[in-house]
Structures are given as structure tokens and as C-alpha cells.
Design a protein around this motif. Structure first.
Motif, PDB file in Angstrom:
ATOM      1  N   LEU B  80     -59.538  34.200  -1.656  1.00  0.00           N
ATOM      2  CA  LEU B  80     -58.224  34.346  -1.054  1.00  0.00           C
ATOM      3  C   LEU B  80     -58.070  35.752  -0.474  1.00  0.00           C
ATOM      4  O   LEU B  80     -57.376  35.954   0.531  1.00  0.00           O
ATOM      5  N   PHE B 115     -59.461  27.468   6.777  1.00  0.00           N
ATOM      6  CA  PHE B 115     -58.298  27.669   5.907  1.00  0.00           C
ATOM      7  C   PHE B 115     -57.349  28.724   6.492  1.00  0.00           C
ATOM      8  O   PHE B 115     -56.126  28.554   6.465  1.00  0.00           O
ATOM      9  N   ALA B 118     -55.553  27.102   9.265  1.00  0.00           N
ATOM     10  CA  ALA B 118     -54.567  26.131   8.755  1.00  0.00           C
ATOM     11  C   ALA B 118     -53.291  26.811   8.287  1.00  0.00           C
ATOM     12  O   ALA B 118     -52.219  26.206   8.309  1.00  0.00           O
ATOM     13  N   THR B 119     -53.390  28.063   7.878  1.00  0.00           N
ATOM     14  CA  THR B 119     -52.268  28.700   7.187  1.00  0.00           C
ATOM     15  C   THR B 119     -51.669  29.908   7.917  1.00  0.00           C
ATOM     16  O   THR B 119     -50.692  30.472   7.442  1.00  0.00           O
ATOM     17  N   LYS B 144     -62.249  19.466   5.649  1.00  0.00           N
ATOM     18  CA  LYS B 144     -62.070  20.199   4.389  1.00  0.00           C
ATOM     19  C   LYS B 144     -62.224  21.687   4.647  1.00  0.00           C
ATOM     20  O   LYS B 144     -63.249  22.131   5.149  1.00  0.00           O
ATOM     21  N   THR B 145     -61.193  22.448   4.303  1.00  0.00           N
ATOM     22  CA  THR B 145     -61.279  23.894   4.446  1.00  0.00           C
ATOM     23  C   THR B 145     -60.851  24.511   3.123  1.00  0.00           C
ATOM     24  O   THR B 145     -60.178  23.857   2.330  1.00  0.00           O
ATOM     25  N   HIS B 149     -61.578  29.623  -6.196  1.00  0.00           N
ATOM     26  CA  HIS B 149     -60.785  30.311  -7.204  1.00  0.00           C
ATOM     27  C   HIS B 149     -61.797  30.950  -8.151  1.00  0.00           C
ATOM     28  O   HIS B 149     -62.891  30.410  -8.309  1.00  0.00           O
ATOM     29  N   GLN B 151     -62.255  30.702 -10.987  1.00  0.00           N
ATOM     30  CA  GLN B 151     -62.759  29.757 -11.974  1.00  0.00           C
ATOM     31  C   GLN B 151     -63.243  28.419 -11.428  1.00  0.00           C
ATOM     32  O   GLN B 151     -63.511  27.496 -12.201  1.00  0.00           O
ATOM     33  N   ASN B 154     -63.862  25.909  -4.267  1.00  0.00           N
ATOM     34  CA  ASN B 154     -63.035  25.136  -3.335  1.00  0.00           C
ATOM     35  C   ASN B 154     -61.734  24.594  -3.929  1.00  0.00           C
ATOM     36  O   ASN B 154     -61.251  23.561  -3.501  1.00  0.00           O
ATOM     37  N   LEU B 155     -61.193  25.274  -4.913  1.00  0.00           N
ATOM     38  CA  LEU B 155     -59.953  24.778  -5.520  1.00  0.00           C
ATOM     39  C   LEU B 155     -58.739  25.055  -4.633  1.00  0.00           C
ATOM     40  O   LEU B 155     -57.736  24.363  -4.696  1.00  0.00           O
ATOM     41  N   ILE B 156     -58.855  26.088  -3.801  1.00  0.00           N
ATOM     42  CA  ILE B 156     -57.752  26.436  -2.900  1.00  0.00           C
ATOM     43  C   ILE B 156     -58.142  26.007  -1.489  1.00  0.00           C
ATOM     44  O   ILE B 156     -59.218  26.380  -1.015  1.00  0.00           O
ATOM     45  N   GLY B 157     -57.300  25.233  -0.837  1.00  0.00           N
ATOM     46  CA  GLY B 157     -57.694  24.804   0.502  1.00  0.00           C
ATOM     47  C   GLY B 157     -56.717  23.847   1.144  1.00  0.00           C
ATOM     48  O   GLY B 157     -55.625  23.610   0.618  1.00  0.00           O
ATOM     49  N   ALA B 158     -57.104  23.335   2.289  1.00  0.00           N
ATOM     50  CA  ALA B 158     -56.243  22.405   3.009  1.00  0.00           C
ATOM     51  C   ALA B 158     -57.125  21.454   3.810  1.00  0.00           C
ATOM     52  O   ALA B 158     -58.267  21.792   4.141  1.00  0.00           O
ATOM     53  N   PHE B 159     -56.600  20.283   4.100  1.00  0.00           N
ATOM     54  CA  PHE B 159     -57.252  19.426   5.078  1.00  0.00           C
ATOM     55  C   PHE B 159     -56.757  19.884   6.455  1.00  0.00           C
ATOM     56  O   PHE B 159     -55.545  19.899   6.703  1.00  0.00           O
ATOM     57  N   GLU B 240     -59.857  11.281   1.220  1.00  0.00           N
ATOM     58  CA  GLU B 240     -60.638  11.057   0.007  1.00  0.00           C
ATOM     59  C   GLU B 240     -60.025  10.070  -0.960  1.00  0.00           C
ATOM     60  O   GLU B 240     -59.948  10.353  -2.163  1.00  0.00           O
TER      61      GLU B 240
END
Lengths: 366, 366
Positions: B80, B115, B118-119, B144-145, B149, B151, B154-159, B240
Motif C-alpha cells: 500500500l 490498483f 482503480a483508486t 484482478k489488481t 498485506h 500478512q 493480494n489481500l488488498i485490491g479491486a476488480f 470469481e
């Protein structure tokens, strides 16, 4: 009696439910959406203190597993860093694709929760429970989510639609009266730009300046008509290509005043009220609107105890310069949304600075 | 000769262009998309050193105003925080809604650029110029973007869909051979799960282990068929819900091995190759696939100089435990994508651990 507005977009649809005194049954509404088991409530400490328990108990009773995360109030915390903390909590509670983030709060909480929902696991469920009048009739509808960049408001964000907007107007009883009036500015805006019925209904009220002075059924209708107005406009223009611009009625000069006063002395709704008064006068001077209609608008603004004049410390020339810096300005030409009737506006590309200046001078508080 | 795949989704459509030796004319392709004037190229220093000038010159020649921003290579920077730096640069260069972020690089650059696109301002234009075989046939397609994280990947993202995917296979000449082979693992996967023709074409090649050993026209066709396979699957299942799961063929055991070896010794494609060998054997033992077909798959994997065996230091029991922790596992039951023919797979919900164990033991390197 609850009112329901169905929002149908090309790729999704959801309901706006307006149901007075029903916050304690919110679980029932979520239950019908076939969401996953986990719900995380995002709120700020004050609002959570008022309504957190009611919402959580109802969700638990319906069988949801409920978590909560609080963000300190205000624009200062509307940052990517706050979102990053939401991610951490989402991970801690192992939220899944089918899980839900529920925004319990005003526009800031709604915008942030929506952005976190849009971007965690590439999108999880999002439910809006707006607790301010402004959030009910404006921020919670239309799919705009996001946070501020240190150098500009709402620069980081996504378009992301909620699965449900749940409005219990009774939560407004804990809203500070000044914020209630700020929301009323947007309600009046919808009357001017879109819905003559709404305008007439507002005119028929004795007072619009506090929750105590408005009949609950009337309030519900006013909220419904306002939401419907925003839905109508946004549905025709989800990604802000054209029509959506009319929602900026009163915002052109409003934003300039907010920006010049550092977003502190004057709140958003108050700035919009001043902006509408100015826009109305500009429309009259441009021969687009009658003086009588302009007066009727200003009377509503007065009835909501919203400001109609500009502090004389604010130089008109400064306001005009700020207008020309606005991101919505193309090649230095200021675009205005101006009324042509009650319930109807038009987009006017070039208003001469002299006209703007004359109007601003007329509005100086003496 | 360029090949074009048209991707049509309910709310948007775009082209995947495969055009050898044409990177220097990329401006022309962007020109036809009616984008705004500003393009910001996001890349990593090594790739930018190879191809940055070519891309930028072509864009400038077409009339674009071009900026660039480099991110150090590797998953470590897929954060991020890196995105936040892209925002800062986007602000500095005053990118607008109509501006474009162009990803020049492999999967990591593509995911991050997407990403950010997208944002920023709730979504600006996004163009993919993948420079690895893996990114060409897999990461750049499907919308998929995102970023990692601390931990989890790819836990943070957007289509978020690109406006164009532009593939010049000749950029693969600077790709390290081990990464070329990793991409070939996904190509073989598409042959097994979706396209018998592609599989046969791969079988007809003498070698699949480096760019030098493959005819350019054949390579173009192979890339096209692979992209088309992914497009077909994703088109039927953008978010998905179901079918898209078949793209995880070879990934179930593959991910477990990647995770157990700390994402360092074995790269993604190699892990998928091992996973496909394992899945093939499981399918044979489950009576779903013939031994002969499984052997044909393994021969392709060998021809691409990809690994077929598991290091004996990796305990089979450990792999099975890791499978059961995977986020795609529901209630401890491991779901496998297993072939039923050449070009066809099925989803099998419950494979007994003993079968998995036997197969893993068979695959131990002696």
C-alpha cells in the motif's frame, strides 16, 4: 411504515430502506440479503456510543457474528492510514469475500467504510447506515467512496455500491442541530434542481430548522424524495459523465467559500446554502429564473436557519479566483448549474466574472 | 501481423493486442482509445531501462504528455505504501480522470498499477503492457489488481479492467529463461484445462524451454490461445463465483509448496508445474483421467524444463496440512481441479488425504 427505494444499476441493484424507529430490527433487513456470517461495524466513538449496541444486538439476534472497529471522528482521520487499520482488523477477524462491512455514521464513516469494503479481498459486502441527514440524502447514495490525500479531499477512492442503505430517521435526534440544518441544505437543493413536489412540501412546513419542528411522517417523506432525486440523477449517470453535475448546484461558490474559510467556520451545508442563494441571483441576472422563484428558494433557506449572506471579510475577488482554480473548471471558464424553474436546472458554461462579482457584493453581510 | 482478442464484459470492453516487434508503435494503439493527454508509465528500473524509452518516445510522438514512475522490483514492494507513492506522483503531475496509468512490467507492476488506476480519482484509465510471459497470459487478463498485506498476498485490491492490453512478444527476449519457463507452465495449464488445440500445438514443438527454441509465429499463436482461454473463462465468471476456479488447476498443491518453501527457492510457475503433475496423478488414481494423458502432460512440463518432482526434504504430511489451511478450503475439505480429458477439467470436492499422500510420495526426488 417503511418506505423502500429500489436502485437498479446495470451491474447491481439494492434497496434504500427508510424505516423510522427500526434500528433495533436492522438484522432482519440484512438477513434477507444472503450475506456471509461475519459483519464488521465501522463507526466513530460518539455514534457507536449512541447506537452501536442496538445495531450489534439486532445483528447478533439474527445470527450474525459481529465485530466492530472505531475511527476517531472528523476529516482528519479520513486517510489511507485509517483504511490500513481497517484492513488489519479485517484480517484479524478473518473476514471473507462474503463478509460485510457496515458503516454506522455520517459521510466520513460511510466513505471510508465503502472504500475499505471495495478494496478488501477485491470487494466484500457493504451496508450503509447513515446517521446524519446529509449522509442519508447525499453521501450514502451514488457509490462514491474514498479518503482524502494530504493535498486534496476524496482524491483516493472507488465507485462501489452498497448492498443496502438503511435509514432510521429517528437517529437524527442525537444529531447536533447545526448538522441537521446542513443536511436540510441538500434537501432544499433537490427541491430546486429536481422535484417541485418536494419544494412545495418544504414550503408548506412552518419550520425546517430542527428535528423537533418537523412531523416524523413529513420528515420520512422529505428524506425519501431527496434520496429518490439523487437516485434518479445518479442512475442516469453512474460514473459522472454528465447529468450528475446538476447535483453540484450551489456547490460551485459553496466549495470556494469552504476552501477560503479553511473548512472550519462554515460547514458544507451552510456553504451550499450560500452557494444556492448566489446561484439563484446569478440565474435571475442571467434572465434564466424569476426573482420571485429565487426569493422562494431563499425563504426556504431562511426557514432552515441556514446562512444567506457572505461575511464581508471574504473578498469577492478572492472567491472568483478560487472558483477558477476548481478542478471542475475547464480552461478557466466557470461552469454554473442554474435554475430555470422550481425543480429544474440547466448547465451554463460561461458566466461573466462581473455578474458573479455583483451578486457576491449584494450578498455581503452588513 | 497483429492478433486481436476482443474482451466484452457487461459494463466495459477492451482489446488484447498481440503484435510482435511493435512496442515502438504503441502510441498509435493508445491514440485510438480517446484517452486524455496525460499518460504515466509505471515500471521497475530494470524493465524501464530496456523498454522505457521506446514506449515513451512512441507515446510522445503520438502527442501524449508522458511521465514515469519507477518502483523497485519484487513482491517486497507490492505494498500500500508503494501505491501511496504513486498517488503522490499522480497529484504532482496533476493527472485527471481522463489520464492513463500504463503498466510496463510483469505481474507485480501490472497488479499495482491497476490498483492505483482503480483508486485514484475513483478510477482513471489503465493500460497493461506485460513484459513477462506469465503476465501476458495470466496476470494482465481478468481485472484482478492489488497489493499485498504484510500478512497475506493480494489481500488488498479491486476488480478493475484495463482499456487495453498490449503484448509485444519480442520483449520476452530480455526475460530470464527461468521466468520464461514459469510462464510456459501457465500456457501448458490452458492446454490441459481448456484448449486441446493449444495442447497439441505444444506437443508438436521440439522445445518449450526458451524463447530461442520457439518460432516467433508459433509463440504468438500460443500466447493468443492462452489469452483467449483466460478471457473465455473470466468472461463467464468475472467476479470469481464459479468457473474461474478451474484456472487454479495445479495451483492447489502449487500454492502449498510455494508457501512451505517461503516463495524463494521455487517460483510460481515451477510450483504450478509440480502441482499439475500431482493433480494429473490424483486424477488418474481417482479414475478420472488416463495414465497416458497424464504422461502427455508431464512430457510437456519436461519439454519446458519445468520441475516434475518434489524435493524429499518437503514432508508430504506438511503439504497436506498446508492445503487444509488454504483460504479456498471450505470446512477442511480440499477441493481439486482435476482433468477429465485433454482440454477439460472438473471440480472435485473431496479427495481423500491418503490419495494425496501416495501421489506426493511417488513424486519425491530420489
Amino acid at each position: 411504515m417503511s418506505s423502500v427505494i429500489q436502485v437498479t444499476l446495470p451491474h447491481t441493484s439494492y434497496n434504500i430502506v427508510i424505516d423510522p424507529n427500526s434500528l433495533g430490527t436492522i438484522g432482519r433487513y440484512l438477513d434477507s440479503l444472503q450475506l456471509g456470517q461475519k459483519v464488521m461495524v465501522i463507526s466513530n466513538p460518539e455514534i457507536f456510543n449512541y447506537y452501536g449496541k442496538t445495531v450489534i444486538n439486532s445483528l447478533k439476534k439474527t445470527g450474525f457474528e459481529v465485530f466492530s472497529h472505531l475511527i476517531p471522528p472528523g476529516e482528519t482521520y479520513k486517510t489511507l492510514d485509517s483504511i490500513s487499520q481497517v484492513y488489519d482488523v479485517a484480517l484479524k477477524y478473518r473476514l471473507e469475500r462474503s463478509s460485510t462491512l457496515l458503516a454506522l455514521g455520517g459521510g466520513v464513516i460511510g466513505d471510508m467504510t465503502g472504500f475499505a469494503a471495495a478494496t478488501w479481498l477485491r470487494g466484500i459486502n457493504f451496508v450503509q447506515v447513515p446517521t446524519s441527514l446529509l449522509a442519508m440524502v447525499d453521501a450514502s447514495i451514488g457509490g462514491k467512496t474514498g479518503v482524502n490525500h494530504p493535498q486534496g479531499k476524496n482524491l483516493i477512492g472507488a465507485f462501489y455500491q452498497p448492498r443496502l442503505v438503511f435509514i432510521d430517521p429517528m437517529v437524527l435526534k442525537t444529531l447536533p442541530v447545526r448538522e441537521f440544518r446542513a443536511g436540510m441544505a441538500e434537501v432544499i437543493k433537490y427541491g430546486v434542481i429536481w422535484n417541485q413536489d418536494l419544494f412545495n412540501q418544504l414550503e408548506a412546513q412552518k419550520n425546517l430548522d430542527s428535528l423537533d419542528n418537523i412531523n416524523l411522517e413529513i420528515l420520512q417523506e422529505i428524506i425519501k424524495k431527496s434520496c429518490q432525486a439523487k437516485v434518479d440523477v445518479v442512475n442516469q449517470d453512474e460514473k459522472e459523465a454528465g447529468l450528475r453535475a446538476i447535483l453540484n448546484y450551489g456547490h460551485t461558490i459553496g466549495h470556494a467559500i469552504e476552501s477560503l474559510t479553511g473548512y472550519s467556520q462554515i460547514n458544507h451545508g451552510e456553504a451550499v446554502a450560500i452557494g444556492m442563494v448566489a446561484a439563484g441571483k446569478i440565474a435571475v441576472k442571467s434572465g434564466m429564473w424569476t426573482k420571485e422563484m429565487s426569493q422562494r428558494q431563499d425563504d426556504l433557506i431562511k426557514k432552515a436557519a441556514l446562512p444567506e449572506s457572505i461575511d464581508k471579510s471574504l473578498k469577492s475577488q478572492k472567491i472568483i479566483e478560487t472558483l477558477q482554480l476548481d478542478k471542475k473548471v475547464k480552461a478557466g471558464k466557470v461552469r454554473f448549474i442554474l435554475p430555470t424553474n422550481i425543480g429544474k436546472v440547466d448547465i451554463k458554461e460561461e458566466i461573466p466574472s462581473e455578474v458573479i462579482n455583483t451578486v457576491l457584493e449584494e450578498m455581503k453581510r452588513t
